[in-house]
Write a protein that holds these residues in place. Structure first.
Motif, mmCIF file in Angstrom:
data_model
loop_
_atom_site.group_PDB
_atom_site.id
_atom_site.type_symbol
_atom_site.label_atom_id
_atom_site.label_comp_id
_atom_site.label_asym_id
_atom_site.label_seq_id
_atom_site.Cartn_x
_atom_site.Cartn_y
_atom_site.Cartn_z
ATOM 1 N N GLN A 67 0.805 -1.152 -0.170
ATOM 2 C CA GLN A 67 0.032 0.037 -0.027
ATOM 3 C C GLN A 67 0.638 1.220 -0.009
ATOM 4 O O GLN A 67 1.686 1.403 0.880
ATOM 5 C CB GLN A 67 -0.745 0.082 1.457
ATOM 6 N N VAL A 68 0.551 2.004 -0.885
ATOM 7 C CA VAL A 68 1.226 3.310 -1.014
ATOM 8 C C VAL A 68 0.298 4.503 -0.975
ATOM 9 O O VAL A 68 -0.596 4.761 -1.532
ATOM 10 C CB VAL A 68 2.300 3.415 -2.361
ATOM 11 N N THR A 69 0.692 5.404 0.059
ATOM 12 C CA THR A 69 -0.420 6.716 0.493
ATOM 13 C C THR A 69 0.039 7.547 -0.684
ATOM 14 O O THR A 69 1.219 7.964 -0.577
ATOM 15 C CB THR A 69 -0.192 6.966 1.709
ATOM 16 N N LEU A 70 -0.870 8.299 -1.445
ATOM 17 C CA LEU A 70 -0.820 9.412 -2.285
ATOM 18 C C LEU A 70 -1.527 10.449 -1.778
ATOM 19 O O LEU A 70 -2.724 10.576 -1.744
ATOM 20 C CB LEU A 70 -1.098 8.921 -3.728
ATOM 21 N N VAL A 71 -0.739 11.602 -1.197
ATOM 22 C CA VAL A 71 -1.445 12.695 -0.433
ATOM 23 C C VAL A 71 -1.534 13.604 -1.532
ATOM 24 O O VAL A 71 -0.473 14.184 -1.924
ATOM 25 C CB VAL A 71 -0.703 12.966 0.727
ATOM 26 N N LEU A 72 -2.703 14.009 -2.014
ATOM 27 C CA LEU A 72 -2.956 15.011 -3.007
ATOM 28 C C LEU A 72 -3.377 16.392 -2.227
ATOM 29 O O LEU A 72 -4.662 16.489 -1.776
ATOM 30 C CB LEU A 72 -3.720 14.755 -3.956
ATOM 31 N N GLY A 73 -2.668 17.368 -2.270
ATOM 32 C CA GLY A 73 -2.887 18.668 -1.171
ATOM 33 C C GLY A 73 -3.210 19.704 -2.117
ATOM 34 O O GLY A 73 -3.316 19.775 -3.331
ATOM 35 N N SER A 74 -3.623 20.843 -1.409
ATOM 36 C CA SER A 74 -3.633 22.293 -1.956
ATOM 37 C C SER A 74 -5.339 22.111 -2.597
ATOM 38 O O SER A 74 -5.823 21.257 -2.770
ATOM 39 C CB SER A 74 -2.745 22.705 -2.966
ATOM 40 N N GLU A 75 -5.297 23.331 -3.286
ATOM 41 C CA GLU A 75 -6.603 23.479 -3.961
ATOM 42 C C GLU A 75 -6.959 22.850 -5.281
ATOM 43 O O GLU A 75 -6.038 22.334 -5.855
ATOM 44 C CB GLU A 75 -6.907 25.058 -4.386
ATOM 45 N N PRO A 98 -10.832 12.208 -0.519
ATOM 46 C CA PRO A 98 -11.605 11.743 -1.629
ATOM 47 C C PRO A 98 -10.973 12.733 -2.884
ATOM 48 O O PRO A 98 -11.022 13.817 -2.886
ATOM 49 C CB PRO A 98 -13.041 12.203 -1.047
ATOM 50 N N PRO A 99 -10.942 12.234 -4.015
ATOM 51 C CA PRO A 99 -10.585 12.904 -5.478
ATOM 52 C C PRO A 99 -11.870 13.593 -5.997
ATOM 53 O O PRO A 99 -12.924 13.276 -5.608
ATOM 54 C CB PRO A 99 -10.164 11.550 -6.153
ATOM 55 N N GLY A 100 -11.589 14.670 -6.569
ATOM 56 C CA GLY A 100 -12.603 15.201 -7.349
ATOM 57 C C GLY A 100 -13.180 14.625 -8.721
ATOM 58 O O GLY A 100 -12.964 13.361 -8.842
ATOM 59 N N LYS A 101 -14.280 15.022 -9.001
ATOM 60 C CA LYS A 101 -15.070 14.306 -9.814
ATOM 61 C C LYS A 101 -14.396 14.205 -11.283
ATOM 62 O O LYS A 101 -13.522 15.363 -11.749
ATOM 63 C CB LYS A 101 -16.435 15.264 -10.438
ATOM 64 N N ASN A 102 -14.263 13.138 -11.715
ATOM 65 C CA ASN A 102 -13.897 13.123 -13.179
ATOM 66 C C ASN A 102 -12.195 12.964 -13.161
ATOM 67 O O ASN A 102 -11.662 13.503 -14.257
ATOM 68 C CB ASN A 102 -14.536 13.917 -14.387
ATOM 69 N N TRP A 103 -11.807 12.777 -12.162
ATOM 70 C CA TRP A 103 -10.176 12.770 -12.063
ATOM 71 C C TRP A 103 -9.719 11.513 -12.888
ATOM 72 O O TRP A 103 -10.512 10.461 -12.736
ATOM 73 C CB TRP A 103 -9.711 12.754 -10.625
ATOM 74 N N THR A 104 -8.772 11.636 -13.363
ATOM 75 C CA THR A 104 -8.156 10.423 -14.321
ATOM 76 C C THR A 104 -6.981 10.042 -13.532
ATOM 77 O O THR A 104 -6.083 10.617 -13.276
ATOM 78 C CB THR A 104 -7.993 10.908 -15.893
ATOM 79 N N PHE A 105 -7.226 8.457 -13.416
ATOM 80 C CA PHE A 105 -6.045 7.669 -12.929
ATOM 81 C C PHE A 105 -5.531 6.601 -13.737
ATOM 82 O O PHE A 105 -6.282 5.729 -14.260
ATOM 83 C CB PHE A 105 -6.499 7.094 -11.687
ATOM 84 N N GLN A 106 -4.287 6.531 -14.099
ATOM 85 C CA GLN A 106 -3.520 5.432 -15.103
ATOM 86 C C GLN A 106 -2.734 4.814 -14.333
ATOM 87 O O GLN A 106 -1.816 5.141 -13.543
ATOM 88 C CB GLN A 106 -3.224 6.031 -16.337
ATOM 89 N N LEU A 160 -1.332 20.183 -5.912
ATOM 90 C CA LEU A 160 -2.122 20.488 -7.130
ATOM 91 C C LEU A 160 -2.003 22.079 -7.051
ATOM 92 O O LEU A 160 -1.712 22.745 -6.097
ATOM 93 C CB LEU A 160 -3.530 19.903 -7.149
ATOM 94 N N GLY A 161 -2.149 22.505 -8.433
ATOM 95 C CA GLY A 161 -2.571 23.831 -8.466
ATOM 96 C C GLY A 161 -1.299 24.701 -9.259
ATOM 97 O O GLY A 161 -0.318 23.834 -9.445
ATOM 98 N N ALA A 162 -1.430 25.741 -9.648
ATOM 99 C CA ALA A 162 -0.421 26.600 -10.417
ATOM 100 C C ALA A 162 1.007 26.632 -9.120
ATOM 101 O O ALA A 162 0.671 26.938 -8.214
ATOM 102 C CB ALA A 162 -0.738 27.759 -10.856
#
Length: 219
Positions: A67-75, A98-106, A160-162
């Motif tokens: 198991q690898v934890t992926l922390v997706l921060g910021s806006e 929770p990820p946002g709607k329609n996020w794509t994971f490959q 995430l974000g600019a």
């Protein structure tokens, strides 16, 4: 107004330090975490449809089905981002938020995504070298916002974000470590728990004492 102090009456009693078994619930958990550098890059690039594209690669040091934890921060970006998750062994990628709607994971063949809401992922046979993976992602999506490759980690942080400091294109470099992209080896650390014989009823008070070497970034 006046400062009310009834919540601190617990400090008037001596706590009892008891050994805690793994089955006993307690509110404080301790973790040992060592940050590690990798190979990677960031840029202002986006996909042909304006999405952020983040490529993460794990090479060795992680057992199969780990198991690898992926922390997706910021806006969250305005357009649903794309995540390219490459690993040499099948993994379970854990998303604590929770990820946002329609996020794509490959993901690589045999890998999966575990999240607080349903996530759709596609298994892809990615190229094996870092540079080939970068070139593939550019051809597939039209651009790469970030690429990070790590070895022997189980927690990865991606913001995430600019990023106003990022260059125009993603150029790979060694010893890759930024405030927006880094990873670590994280382990549960045993603690000595002391319980107060007369805990406060209106407010929980937890005192945490840590001692040891200051954290350092490992190459």
């Amino acid at each position: 107004g006046r400062l009310s102090l009834p919540s601190f009456r617990a400090l008037q009693h001596h706590p009892r330090c008891l050994p805690m078994s793994a089955s006993m619930p307690h509110p404080v958990l301790g973790f040992w975490e060592l940050s590690k550098k990798g190979t990677g890059c960031t840029s202002h690039e986006h996909s042909t449809t304006g999405q952020e594209v983040h490529v993460i690669s794990l090479r060795g040091g992680v057992p199969p089905n780990a198991q690898v934890t992926l922390v997706l921060g910021s806006e969250a970006p305005h357009r649903a981002p794309v995540f390219v998750l490459h690993s040499q062994e099948p993994l379970c990628w854990m998303l604590p938020s929770p990820p946002g709607k329609n996020w794509t994971f490959q993901v690589s063949p045999g890998s999966s995504i575990s999240a607080l809401r349903p996530v759709v992922s596609a298994e892809i046979n990615f190229p094996e070298t870092t540079r080939s993976l970068l070139q593939w992602a550019r051809r597939e999506h039209g651009g790469v916002t970030s690429l990070a490759e790590y070895h022997g980690v189980n927690t990865i942080y991606t913001r995430l974000g600019a990023d106003g400091t990022a260059p125009a294109t993603c150029k790979l470099r060694k010893n890759f470590l930024t405030s927006a992209h880094f990873a670590s080896e994280r382990r549960l650390q045993p603690l000595r728990i002391c319980l107060n014989s007369d805990p406060p009823q209106d407010l929980e008070v937890h005192i945490i004492f840590s001692k040891g070497e200051a954290s350092r970034c490992a190459k």
